[in-house]
Design a protein around this motif. Structure first.
Motif: not given
Length: 254
Positions: A172-173, A178-179, A185-186, A236-237
């Motif tokens: 996830x990290x 990458x984004x 981080x969330x 998450x997003x």
């Protein structure tokens, strides 16, 4: 025609970390915070209740217990961990680094790496805990849960008073990075200090919990968060977007 082998898949690996900006602290102060953290962490799960001094050989990993926390011993370990050029004097502004583990073997272990007392603009202080690997550990399925990781992040928040803290998978990290979201981080569980701002209302199943006037915990899902679940990723997003609009996801000024 020879069939192509199926790609190897690996379980997501998880960790928890707390991060804060420049804060000058002595080895004694770092040791006291570490002792507080270990005492708060211990009740979250038996697997996280036993820690040992670092040793050269794995076979000796359980010979030198750190629990209950021995503040003078921890102080000396931090003092020895003063950051320095090889063979040179300690670089005071880079603080003290200390690694230790819970005596587990291979994939069934937890380790802590602490950088405390740093007041350089170039480096952030941190307390990072690696966790056992799902599918390879008898403890991982229990430890990598919303309840245990919420307790772990809360313990970090109370002991270290960080700017933010998180429990999440490395996958996830990596997706966040990458984004282009590498500033902070969330995660599955996220802590934001009160000085960062007020957490807005968030959609179900997200849960918000206060942390004794210091800040706020955000728990995205009661079940294990995984990037293999597109609903988790979308949630998450969405939550990150809401927090970003509220000005809560800005980099920490050191």
């Amino acid at each position: 025609m020879t069939a192509k082998p199926e790609p190897t898949t690996y379980p997501e690996t998880y960790y928890a970390g707390a991060y804060w900006g420049a804060r000058k602290e002595s080895p004694e102060e770092c040791a006291q915070r570490t002792a507080t953290f270990l005492n708060l962490l211990a009740p979250t799960d038996p697997f996280l209740a036993h820690w040992y001094k670092p040793t050269r050989a794995l076979k000796d990993a359980r010979k030198y217990p750190l629990m209950p926390p021995d503040v003078p011993a921890l102080t000396e370990l931090f003092r020895r961990g003063a950051n320095r050029e090889k063979g040179g004097p300690a670089i005071e502004q880079l603080g003290f680094t200390f690694w230790f583990g819970n005596g587990g073997k291979s994939y069934d272990s937890a380790d802590l790496r602490i950088l405390c007392g740093c007041y350089s603009d170039a480096v952030s202080n941190a307390c990072v805990m690696t966790l056992p690997t799902l599918g390879h550990s008898e403890n991982a399925d229990r430890v990598i849960s919303a309840a245990v990781l919420t307790g772990a992040v809360r313990s970090m928040a109370l002991a270290w008073e960080p700017d933010w803290a998180v429990a999440m998978s490395h996958a996830h990290r990596d997706m966040d990075e990458a984004e282009g979201k590498a500033d902070m981080w969330l995660g599955w569980v996220t802590y934001l200090a009160r000085h960062r701002g007020t957490v807005p209302p968030l959609p179900a199943p997200v849960r918000i919990e206060p942390v004794e006037g210091k800040g706020t915990l955000i728990i995205l899902t009661p079940e294990r968060f995984t990037v293999a679940n597109p609903e988790h990723v979308a949630l998450a997003r969405h939550v990150r977007g809401l927090l970003g609009k509220a000005g809560l996801m800005q980099p920490v000024s050191t």
